[in-house]
Design a protein around this motif. Structure first.
Motif, PDB file in Angstrom:
ATOM      1  N   TYR A   1       4.889   3.487   9.959  1.00 20.55           N
ATOM      2  CA  TYR A   1       3.867   2.436   9.999  1.00 20.55           C
ATOM      3  C   TYR A   1       3.170   2.437   8.657  1.00 20.55           C
ATOM      4  N   LEU A   2       3.384   1.386   7.873  1.00 18.33           N
ATOM      5  CA  LEU A   2       2.893   1.305   6.499  1.00 18.33           C
ATOM      6  C   LEU A   2       1.688   0.373   6.442  1.00 18.33           C
ATOM      7  N   VAL A   3       0.609   0.855   5.818  1.00 21.48           N
ATOM      8  CA  VAL A   3      -0.612   0.055   5.646  1.00 21.48           C
ATOM      9  C   VAL A   3      -0.865  -0.108   4.149  1.00 21.48           C
ATOM     10  N   VAL A   4      -1.026  -1.354   3.711  1.00 16.07           N
ATOM     11  CA  VAL A   4      -1.236  -1.648   2.284  1.00 16.07           C
ATOM     12  C   VAL A   4      -2.470  -2.528   2.134  1.00 16.07           C
ATOM     13  N   ASP A   5      -3.375  -2.140   1.224  1.00 14.55           N
ATOM     14  CA  ASP A   5      -4.512  -2.974   0.832  1.00 14.55           C
ATOM     15  C   ASP A   5      -4.305  -3.393  -0.613  1.00 14.55           C
ATOM     16  N   VAL A   6      -4.345  -4.701  -0.868  1.00 15.28           N
ATOM     17  CA  VAL A   6      -3.998  -5.202  -2.192  1.00 15.28           C
ATOM     18  C   VAL A   6      -4.789  -6.482  -2.477  1.00 15.28           C
ATOM     19  N   PRO A   7      -5.143  -6.752  -3.749  1.00 20.05           N
ATOM     20  CA  PRO A   7      -5.791  -8.043  -4.063  1.00 20.05           C
ATOM     21  C   PRO A   7      -4.900  -9.213  -3.662  1.00 20.05           C
ATOM     22  N   GLU A   8      -5.541 -10.311  -3.283  1.00 16.99           N
ATOM     23  CA  GLU A   8      -4.815 -11.469  -2.757  1.00 16.99           C
ATOM     24  C   GLU A   8      -3.772 -11.988  -3.743  1.00 16.99           C
ATOM     25  N   LYS A   9      -4.067 -11.954  -5.058  1.00 19.08           N
ATOM     26  CA  LYS A   9      -3.136 -12.504  -6.050  1.00 19.08           C
ATOM     27  C   LYS A   9      -1.839 -11.705  -6.147  1.00 19.08           C
ATOM     28  N   ASN A  10      -1.859 -10.426  -5.703  1.00 16.70           N
ATOM     29  CA  ASN A  10      -0.663  -9.572  -5.780  1.00 16.70           C
ATOM     30  C   ASN A  10       0.069  -9.449  -4.449  1.00 16.70           C
ATOM     31  N   MET A  11      -0.365 -10.218  -3.451  1.00  9.98           N
ATOM     32  CA  MET A  11       0.212 -10.071  -2.113  1.00  9.98           C
ATOM     33  C   MET A  11       1.698 -10.442  -2.102  1.00  9.98           C
ATOM     34  N   GLY A  12       2.085 -11.448  -2.869  1.00 12.56           N
ATOM     35  CA  GLY A  12       3.480 -11.896  -2.863  1.00 12.56           C
ATOM     36  C   GLY A  12       4.439 -10.814  -3.300  1.00 12.56           C
ATOM     37  N   GLY A  13       4.077 -10.061  -4.346  1.00 10.28           N
ATOM     38  CA  GLY A  13       4.942  -8.972  -4.819  1.00 10.28           C
ATOM     39  C   GLY A  13       5.128  -7.888  -3.775  1.00 10.28           C
ATOM     40  N   VAL A  14       4.041  -7.575  -3.038  1.00 10.57           N
ATOM     41  CA  VAL A  14       4.129  -6.558  -1.984  1.00 10.57           C
ATOM     42  C   VAL A  14       5.031  -7.031  -0.857  1.00 10.57           C
ATOM     43  N   MET A  15       4.861  -8.282  -0.434  1.00 14.30           N
ATOM     44  CA  MET A  15       5.675  -8.825   0.657  1.00 14.30           C
ATOM     45  C   MET A  15       7.156  -8.819   0.285  1.00 14.30           C
ATOM     46  N   GLU A  16       7.458  -9.158  -0.965  1.00 10.89           N
ATOM     47  CA  GLU A  16       8.855  -9.193  -1.409  1.00 10.89           C
ATOM     48  C   GLU A  16       9.452  -7.787  -1.441  1.00 10.89           C
ATOM     49  N   LEU A  17       8.694  -6.821  -1.982  1.00 12.82           N
ATOM     50  CA  LEU A  17       9.198  -5.455  -2.065  1.00 12.82           C
ATOM     51  C   LEU A  17       9.480  -4.871  -0.690  1.00 12.82           C
ATOM     52  N   VAL A  18       8.512  -5.014   0.218  1.00 13.21           N
ATOM     53  CA  VAL A  18       8.660  -4.433   1.558  1.00 13.21           C
ATOM     54  C   VAL A  18       9.740  -5.175   2.338  1.00 13.21           C
ATOM     55  N   GLY A  19       9.812  -6.490   2.178  1.00  9.18           N
ATOM     56  CA  GLY A  19      10.830  -7.270   2.880  1.00  9.18           C
ATOM     57  C   GLY A  19      12.239  -6.894   2.465  1.00  9.18           C
ATOM     58  N   ASN A  20      12.447  -6.645   1.164  1.00  8.29           N
ATOM     59  CA  ASN A  20      13.774  -6.238   0.678  1.00  8.29           C
ATOM     60  C   ASN A  20      14.197  -4.899   1.253  1.00  8.29           C
ATOM     61  N   ARG A  21      13.222  -4.095   1.677  1.00  6.76           N
ATOM     62  CA  ARG A  21      13.528  -2.770   2.219  1.00  6.76           C
ATOM     63  C   ARG A  21      13.461  -2.756   3.751  1.00  6.76           C
ATOM     64  N   LYS A  22      13.709  -3.915   4.348  1.00  6.76           N
ATOM     65  CA  LYS A  22      13.816  -4.070   5.805  1.00  6.76           C
ATOM     66  C   LYS A  22      12.485  -3.840   6.528  1.00  6.76           C
ATOM     67  N   GLY A  23      11.364  -4.040   5.807  1.00  9.45           N
ATOM     68  CA  GLY A  23      10.061  -3.935   6.449  1.00  9.45           C
ATOM     69  C   GLY A  23       9.722  -5.204   7.218  1.00  9.45           C
ATOM     70  N   GLU A  24       8.958  -5.052   8.312  1.00  3.45           N
ATOM     71  CA  GLU A  24       8.551  -6.190   9.131  1.00  3.45           C
ATOM     72  C   GLU A  24       7.030  -6.221   9.225  1.00  3.45           C
ATOM     73  N   LEU A  25       6.448  -7.381   8.936  1.00  2.00           N
ATOM     74  CA  LEU A  25       4.992  -7.528   8.957  1.00  2.00           C
ATOM     75  C   LEU A  25       4.485  -7.531  10.394  1.00  2.00           C
ATOM     76  N   VAL A  26       3.459  -6.708  10.658  1.00  2.00           N
ATOM     77  CA  VAL A  26       2.878  -6.613  11.992  1.00  2.00           C
ATOM     78  C   VAL A  26       1.521  -7.312  12.038  1.00  2.00           C
ATOM     79  N   ARG A  27       0.747  -7.141  10.940  1.00  3.33           N
ATOM     80  CA  ARG A  27      -0.620  -7.687  10.945  1.00  3.33           C
ATOM     81  C   ARG A  27      -1.040  -7.985   9.513  1.00  3.33           C
ATOM     82  N   MET A  28      -1.855  -9.045   9.351  1.00  3.26           N
ATOM     83  CA  MET A  28      -2.386  -9.380   8.030  1.00  3.26           C
ATOM     84  C   MET A  28      -3.802  -9.905   8.186  1.00  3.26           C
TER      85      MET A  28
END
Length: 358
Positions: free
Chosen positions: A150-177
């Protein structure tokens, strides 16, 4: 029974709830054990410890530079240190293998095992560590399960896209935002395999602003392949001292891990290749001297700064056929098989095994 008094301890007959005490004369006490009244034993319920999710092989350092920096270099030294660690490190698991010089060490993640290796380095140990592998399980019906974190990430809004792409490429699934005044709070479930190397890439993608942590969630059906390293490496084909002249000829297609005039050995990984294949190179070639001068023969050599990896970055970087050599003063990358002939032979053997399995 003793209690702490000032800088020392004193013997007492009784202690109250909340006191920190030392008990003397007990054999084979383990963490989570309860000490009870012999006539009325009522043990406390032991806390469940999260299972190990990552394993790697700790082996004796057998490189040509073995014993140059460390004080403890034998398999006996390595075994004694790991068994001592088991006494206090409850999430660690150590298994002996058929190879007496190697031990299978399992832990709760790359950081957990990295701290152990770093402590051993500072104490004077030399060892080689293999690529981290995730501990899989197989159900009775043949279904392959893998640990999900269970991975929890806090990040500035402008950098959210990079985080979503990185985690998505590694088979991560978003649970909550959640959006909290310019800061985005993201929660994912991600395979433990996907966490290897994620922290470094995430900090790079977010300019160091991301804050992340994770813990074990469950074992679930394996989510498929996770992309690995995209570039090959350059491997030294000889021993000696690296030369700026040779490195200058290679640097257009390489990112070096070593500096000029640094000792290297055959089989050591000296650079990252710009392409996806491994390349055997000679970083020790010196310029041939002659009594003739030509235009450009004495040009200035300007080398790009070497990429120096930390222990955790090195463990994230290596592939299955590579090792990290950890000594008190150095972190080196190397191939398991040091000579090119041995690597080709191992590659043919692996190909034959894969054909038989198919």
């Amino acid at each position: 029974m003793q209690v702490f008094d000032g800088l020392g301890r004193k013997t007492v007959e009784e202690a109250a709830a909340g006191d920190i005490v030392a008990l003397i004369g007990l054999d084979a006490v383990d963490i989570a054990d309860s000490i009870c009244d012999f006539l009325n034993p009522q043990p406390l319920e032991a806390t469940d410890i999260e299972p190990p999710t990552l394993t790697m092989m700790f082996s004796v350092n057998d490189s040509p530079f073995a014993g140059r920096e460390g004080k403890y270099v034998t398999s006996r030294n390595l075994r004694e240190r790991l068994m001592k660690e088991l006494e206090s490190n409850v999430a660690l698991k150590v298994e002996e293998t058929e190879n007496k010089d190697a031990f299978k060490v399992s832990g709760r993640g790359l950081l957990h095992l990295g701290i152990l290796i770093e402590n051993m380095r500072r104490e004077g140990y030399e060892l080689s560590i293999s690529k981290p592998q995730v501990i899989m399980r197989r159900e009775e019906d043949g279904t392959l399960l893998e640990p999900i974190e269970y991975l929890v990430v806090d990040v500035p809004e402008k950098n959210m896209g990079g985080v979503m792409e990185l985690v998505g490429n590694r088979k991560g699934e978003l649970v909550r935002m959640d959006n909290r005044g310019g800061q985005v709070h993201l929660e994912f479930t991600i395979p433990a395999r996907g966490l290897i190397g994620l922290r470094t890439r995430m900090l790079t993608a977010t300019q160091g602003t991301a804050v992340m942590h994770h813990n074990f969630h469950e074992y679930a059906v394996a989510r498929g392949d996770v992309p690995g390293r995209s570039n090959g490496v350059m491997v030294s084909n000889t021993g000696g001292s690296s030369n700026a002249y040779a490195m200058n000829n290679l640097q257009e297609r390489a990112t070096f891990f070593i500096d000029p005039a640094e000792p290297v050995y055959e089989g050591q990984v000296v650079a990252e290749n710009a392409r996806d294949n491994d390349l055997v190179v000679n970083p020790t070639t010196a310029k041939k001297l002659s009594n003739m001068r030509t235009t450009g023969s004495d040009e200035n050599i300007i080398l790009k700064p070497a990429r120096k990896m930390t222990l955790e970055q090195a463990l994230e970087y290596i592939e299955d056929d590579e090792l990290v050599e950890a000594t008190p003063n150095s972190i080196r990358l190397r191939k398991k098989h040091l000579t090119e002939a041995a690597r080709k032979k191992a590659g043919r053997s692996k190909a034959q095994v894969e054909v038989v399995e198919v």
